[in-house]
Motif scaffolding. Structure first.
Motif, PDB file in Angstrom:
ATOM      1  N   GLN A  37       0.996  25.018  14.563  1.00 49.03           N
ATOM      2  CA  GLN A  37       0.262  23.767  14.350  1.00 49.03           C
ATOM      3  C   GLN A  37       0.770  22.650  15.257  1.00 49.03           C
ATOM      4  OE1 GLN A  37       0.060  22.818  10.163  1.00 49.03           O
ATOM      5  NE2 GLN A  37      -0.748  24.830   9.657  1.00 49.03           N
ATOM      6  N   ASN A  38       2.085  22.549  15.406  1.00 47.12           N
ATOM      7  CA  ASN A  38       2.654  21.518  16.275  1.00 47.12           C
ATOM      8  C   ASN A  38       2.282  21.764  17.735  1.00 47.12           C
ATOM      9  OD1 ASN A  38       4.211  19.167  16.798  1.00 47.12           O
ATOM     10  ND2 ASN A  38       5.927  20.470  17.395  1.00 47.12           N
ATOM     11  N   ALA A  39       2.304  23.009  18.164  1.00 47.82           N
ATOM     12  CA  ALA A  39       1.938  23.341  19.550  1.00 47.82           C
ATOM     13  C   ALA A  39       0.496  22.931  19.833  1.00 47.82           C
ATOM     14  CB  ALA A  39       2.141  24.831  19.813  1.00 47.82           C
ATOM     15  N   LEU A  40      -0.411  23.334  18.970  1.00 46.81           N
ATOM     16  CA  LEU A  40      -1.820  23.024  19.183  1.00 46.81           C
ATOM     17  C   LEU A  40      -2.070  21.514  19.129  1.00 46.81           C
ATOM     18  CD1 LEU A  40      -3.436  25.927  17.126  1.00 46.81           C
ATOM     19  CD2 LEU A  40      -3.046  25.808  19.609  1.00 46.81           C
ATOM     20  N   ARG A  41      -1.423  20.837  18.219  1.00 41.91           N
ATOM     21  CA  ARG A  41      -1.555  19.386  18.099  1.00 41.91           C
ATOM     22  C   ARG A  41      -1.011  18.670  19.343  1.00 41.91           C
ATOM     23  NH1 ARG A  41      -0.025  19.090  13.128  1.00 41.91           N
ATOM     24  NH2 ARG A  41       2.187  19.149  13.573  1.00 41.91           N
ATOM     25  N   SER A  42      -0.033  19.278  20.003  1.00 43.80           N
ATOM     26  CA  SER A  42       0.604  18.684  21.184  1.00 43.80           C
ATOM     27  C   SER A  42      -0.080  19.077  22.486  1.00 43.80           C
ATOM     28  CB  SER A  42       2.086  19.096  21.239  1.00 43.80           C
ATOM     29  OG  SER A  42       2.769  18.619  20.099  1.00 43.80           O
ATOM     30  N   GLY A  43      -1.163  19.865  22.411  1.00 41.12           N
ATOM     31  CA  GLY A  43      -1.901  20.266  23.606  1.00 41.12           C
ATOM     32  C   GLY A  43      -1.352  21.487  24.307  1.00 41.12           C
ATOM     33  N   PHE A  44      -0.543  22.272  23.607  1.00 38.00           N
ATOM     34  CA  PHE A  44       0.020  23.510  24.148  1.00 38.00           C
ATOM     35  C   PHE A  44      -0.811  24.689  23.660  1.00 38.00           C
ATOM     36  CE2 PHE A  44       3.499  20.826  24.977  1.00 38.00           C
ATOM     37  CZ  PHE A  44       4.468  21.488  25.720  1.00 38.00           C
ATOM     38  N   GLU A  45      -0.829  25.739  24.451  1.00 38.84           N
ATOM     39  CA  GLU A  45      -1.331  27.015  23.965  1.00 38.84           C
ATOM     40  C   GLU A  45      -0.187  27.634  23.179  1.00 38.84           C
ATOM     41  OE1 GLU A  45      -3.683  29.493  26.594  1.00 38.84           O
ATOM     42  OE2 GLU A  45      -3.677  27.856  28.057  1.00 38.84           O
ATOM     43  N   PHE A  46      -0.513  28.402  22.169  1.00 38.52           N
ATOM     44  CA  PHE A  46       0.508  28.978  21.306  1.00 38.52           C
ATOM     45  C   PHE A  46       0.500  30.489  21.404  1.00 38.52           C
ATOM     46  CE2 PHE A  46       1.772  30.907  17.284  1.00 38.52           C
ATOM     47  CZ  PHE A  46       3.058  30.393  17.171  1.00 38.52           C
ATOM     48  N   LEU A  47       1.690  31.069  21.434  1.00 40.30           N
ATOM     49  CA  LEU A  47       1.845  32.525  21.405  1.00 40.30           C
ATOM     50  C   LEU A  47       2.872  32.899  20.346  1.00 40.30           C
ATOM     51  CD1 LEU A  47       2.094  33.319  25.230  1.00 40.30           C
ATOM     52  CD2 LEU A  47       0.144  33.799  23.738  1.00 40.30           C
ATOM     53  N   TRP A  48       2.556  33.923  19.570  1.00 43.92           N
ATOM     54  CA  TRP A  48       3.548  34.518  18.677  1.00 43.92           C
ATOM     55  C   TRP A  48       4.548  35.278  19.557  1.00 43.92           C
ATOM     56  CZ3 TRP A  48       3.326  32.676  13.972  1.00 43.92           C
ATOM     57  CH2 TRP A  48       2.110  32.267  13.448  1.00 43.92           C
ATOM     58  N   PRO A  49       5.789  35.463  19.137  1.00 45.35           N
ATOM     59  CA  PRO A  49       6.779  36.152  19.975  1.00 45.35           C
ATOM     60  C   PRO A  49       6.333  37.525  20.475  1.00 45.35           C
ATOM     61  CG  PRO A  49       7.884  35.046  18.184  1.00 45.35           C
ATOM     62  CD  PRO A  49       6.401  34.918  17.915  1.00 45.35           C
ATOM     63  N   ASP A  50       5.716  38.326  19.610  1.00 37.88           N
ATOM     64  CA  ASP A  50       5.263  39.658  20.041  1.00 37.88           C
ATOM     65  C   ASP A  50       4.149  39.563  21.083  1.00 37.88           C
ATOM     66  OD1 ASP A  50       7.099  40.984  18.447  1.00 37.88           O
ATOM     67  OD2 ASP A  50       5.704  41.209  16.773  1.00 37.88           O
ATOM     68  N   GLU A  51       3.255  38.590  20.926  1.00 40.06           N
ATOM     69  CA  GLU A  51       2.199  38.375  21.926  1.00 40.06           C
ATOM     70  C   GLU A  51       2.824  37.967  23.258  1.00 40.06           C
ATOM     71  OE1 GLU A  51      -1.749  36.488  19.974  1.00 40.06           O
ATOM     72  OE2 GLU A  51       0.021  35.198  19.914  1.00 40.06           O
ATOM     73  N   ALA A  52       3.806  37.097  23.188  1.00 45.30           N
ATOM     74  CA  ALA A  52       4.460  36.619  24.408  1.00 45.30           C
ATOM     75  C   ALA A  52       5.171  37.763  25.129  1.00 45.30           C
ATOM     76  CB  ALA A  52       5.447  35.497  24.078  1.00 45.30           C
ATOM     77  N   ALA A  53       5.858  38.611  24.371  1.00 48.54           N
ATOM     78  CA  ALA A  53       6.603  39.719  24.977  1.00 48.54           C
ATOM     79  C   ALA A  53       5.688  40.652  25.753  1.00 48.54           C
ATOM     80  CB  ALA A  53       7.358  40.494  23.897  1.00 48.54           C
ATOM     81  N   ALA A  54       4.421  40.705  25.385  1.00 47.91           N
ATOM     82  CA  ALA A  54       3.461  41.575  26.073  1.00 47.91           C
ATOM     83  C   ALA A  54       2.891  40.932  27.345  1.00 47.91           C
ATOM     84  CB  ALA A  54       2.321  41.936  25.123  1.00 47.91           C
ATOM     85  N   GLN A  55       3.166  39.662  27.580  1.00 49.28           N
ATOM     86  CA  GLN A  55       2.642  38.980  28.762  1.00 49.28           C
ATOM     87  C   GLN A  55       3.277  39.549  30.037  1.00 49.28           C
ATOM     88  OE1 GLN A  55       0.195  36.568  28.896  1.00 49.28           O
ATOM     89  NE2 GLN A  55      -0.022  37.041  26.727  1.00 49.28           N
TER      90      GLN A  55
END
Length: 117
Positions: free
Chosen positions: A92-110
């Motif tokens: 919620q804080n990421a989206l409110r701050s204008g960031f895209e958000f990734l869960w750790p497992d999603e990020a690890a797959a990048q």
């Protein structure tokens, strides 16, 4: 293309409490690729800096979680990501701050976190 990644620590990084899936080696890989990196955590910024220093990683920022929006205004990037493990504080804080958000497992797959890409 400049990319900024903000890492939560606990539940996200392997050194967190609890440990997360992202290794410090993965952080070093994106840094070597030229990404702007730092942490946005419930931990005090001084504690965050100590953690990074212990792993010999020089970061661009360390901020308290409620100050994430300031990171976006302090750094010019084409894309802003916050990686965290909590819906209420991280996502919620990421989206409110204008960031895209990734869960750790999603990020690890990048592909960014892999040396060959």
């Amino acid at each position: 293309m400049a990319i900024l990644i903000s890492f939560d620590i606990d539940g996200t990084l392997e050194v967190g409490d609890p440990p997360g899936p992202l290794t410090m080696e993965m952080v070093k890989i994106v840094q070597e690729k030229g990404f702007l990196i730092g942490s946005c955590s419930d931990r005090p910024p001084s504690s965050q800096r100590s953690m990074w220093e212990e792993h010999q990683i020089s970061v661009d920022f360390t901020v308290a979680k409620h100050l994430l929006a300031g990171v976006k205004s302090d750094f010019n990037a084409d894309a802003y990501y916050h990686i965290g493990d909590r819906e209420d504080l991280d996502r919620q804080n990421a989206l409110r701050s204008g960031f895209e958000f990734l869960w750790p497992d999603e990020a690890a797959a990048q592909p960014w976190f892999h040396p060959e890409s």
